[in-house]
Design an enzyme around this catalytic site. Structure first.
Site, PDB file in Angstrom:
ATOM      1  N   CYS A  64       2.679   2.314   3.154  1.00  0.00           N
ATOM      2  CA  CYS A  64       3.812   1.455   3.489  1.00  0.00           C
ATOM      3  C   CYS A  64       5.033   1.846   2.673  1.00  0.00           C
ATOM      4  O   CYS A  64       6.153   1.885   3.175  1.00  0.00           O
ATOM      5  CB  CYS A  64       3.462  -0.003   3.227  1.00  0.00           C
ATOM      6  SG  CYS A  64       1.871  -0.493   3.909  1.00  0.00           S
ATOM      7  N   CYS A  99       0.821  -1.215   0.000  1.00  0.00           N
ATOM      8  CA  CYS A  99       0.000   0.000   0.000  1.00  0.00           C
ATOM      9  C   CYS A  99       0.858   1.271   0.000  1.00  0.00           C
ATOM     10  O   CYS A  99       2.038   1.249   0.341  1.00  0.00           O
ATOM     11  CB  CYS A  99      -0.982   0.013   1.159  1.00  0.00           C
ATOM     12  SG  CYS A  99      -0.195   0.137   2.763  1.00  0.00           S
TER      13      CYS A  99
END
Lengths: 77, 340
Positions: A13, A10
């Site tokens: 992240c 994601c």
């Protein structure tokens, strides 16, 4: 120092990994940075919400993206 | 000024200013349209413009307040606490709690799998886990704000309660049918590390600060969709003649709800991106039930989500999950079309 960035693909992240590297460079820290993307491993660390940051085996951030200043403070300890 | 150094004081001041702004908004936008710009009232352009400069600040005021409140509430919850609360809860009651916790527990959709693994590892039945995972994206604070702003409290409450009802019953059914066998086997072997929950006590001031961060994050990401959505809405508001709308509205076909869901499932968007589309649909005469069904299927059921779930669930369970939730949305779509 051993830094692990936990998170699958994601955006948050990826950003966490990027800013962690930046901060480590900026502060000239001796640290190894590893990105952990395997979900099974992430759960084994006891993390359910990503992104998370582990420094020397301790969860210091989880489930959110820390601000740059906060991250500097954490890594500078 | 010492007074402004404390977030709690800023919060109180903010609430007072918020309330004043909100109550005078209508007079203020009329003042701009009629007195400052001196536009001829009653003309299409004037009324469309009036709608726009009233709606934009109104939706933003609501957005800021609700995200702030939800942001502060969320600091009291975490995925770990939710897990602890749900441990050992019986079916149905557990489903109800999981659905409500799904609204207030902070987590992003990309954490769905680790969360799922963590819950299962803690011995929480899959039915209850599903109630949580269905409610979390389906009932969304941004959607709540936009629905209040565009359609009022009644539709919003219906959205919240029907969303909860779908999450509770879908999860409950999955639990009743004991579908654990359709979870990938390795899932049950996962051992979670002992969670040393950072029991850091955070002050109320820190909670407010986190709420403000949430407002900045979310509003920063979605403001453009909202302005565009309202612009389109106000264009239609001023320009589309009413008998044209009512003619279209008469064309509610029996298949419109399932069709909306069939179109909605492969699409993936967050609530902010979908609401402008919903407002256009409604302006174009699509009934509220059909439009809400479309919205729920886009944000609650999505192809990318299904692909992610494939890692932990066998295809049978994914199919059951999609079908049960879709049926729930269809029922609600018809129900709302029937009421309105």
């Amino acid at each position: 120092m051993e830094i692990k960035v936990l998170g699958s693909g994601c955006t948050k992240c990826k950003t966490l990994e990027k800013i962690t590297r930046e901060v480590v460079d900026e502060l000239n820290l001796k640290a190894s940075i590893e990105k952990v993307e395997d979900i099974q491993k992430i759960v084994e660390y006891g993390v359910m919400v990503t992104p998370a940051l582990i420094v020397d085996g301790e969860i210091v951030v989880k489930g959110r993206l820390p601000k740059l200043d906060e991250l500097k403070e954490i890594l500078n300890k | 000024m010492n007074f402004l150094k404390k977030p709690i004081n800023i919060l109180c001041l903010f609430l007072i200013i918020w309330f004043l702004c909100y109550s005078y908004l209508s007079s203020f936008s009329n003042f701009i349209v009629d007195t400052i710009l001196n536009l001829e009232s009653g003309r299409h352009f004037t009324e469309a413009f009036r709608f726009f400069i009233f709606e934009v600040p109104k939706v933003f005021l609501l957005l800021i307040l609700i995200i702030l409140v939800v942001g502060i509430i969320r600091t009291y919850f975490s995925a770990e606490k939710t897990k602890e609360i749900l441990k050992g809860k019986p079916l149905f009651i557990g489903n109800i709690m999981a659905a409500f916790l799904g609204i207030v527990t902070p987590f992003c959709s990309c954490s769905a799998i680790p969360l799922f693994l963590g819950f299962i590892e803690a011995g929480i039945p899959i039915g209850i886990t599903f109630s949580f995972l269905i409610a979390a994206p389906m009932i969304n604070e941004v959607a709540i704000v936009l629905l209040i702003g565009l359609f009022g409290w009644e539709v919003t409450l219906i959205y919240i309660f029907t969303g909860l009802a779908i999450a509770i019953t879908s999860g409950w059914l999955i639990g009743v049918f004991k579908l654990e066998k359709y979870v990938e086997d390795w899932v049950f072997q996962v051992k979670s590390g002992s969670i040393l929950d950072d029991n850091q006590k955070i002050s109320f001031n820190e909670r407010i600060a986190q709420g403000i961060t949430a407002v900045k994050d979310i509003v920063g990401k979605i403001w453009i969709y909202i302005v565009l959505g309202i612009a389109v809405g106000s264009g239609a508001h001023g320009y589309v003649p009413e008998d044209f709308l009512s003619n279209l509205m008469g064309k509610a076909h029996w298949y419109s709800v399932p069709l909306a869901i069939l179109i909605g499932v492969p699409l993936y968007s967050n609530a902010a991106g979908i609401i402008p589309i919903v407002s256009v649909l409604i302006e174009k005469g699509v009934t509220i039930g059909t439009a809400l069904a479309f919205m729920m299927s886009v944000i609650g059921l999505s192809l990318p989500e299904v692909i992610i779930l494939k890692k932990v669930l066998k295809i049978q369970l994914i199919a059951i999950f999609v079908v049960i939730v879709a049926i729930g949305i269809i029922i609600i779509g018809y129900l709302l079309n029937f009421i309105y």
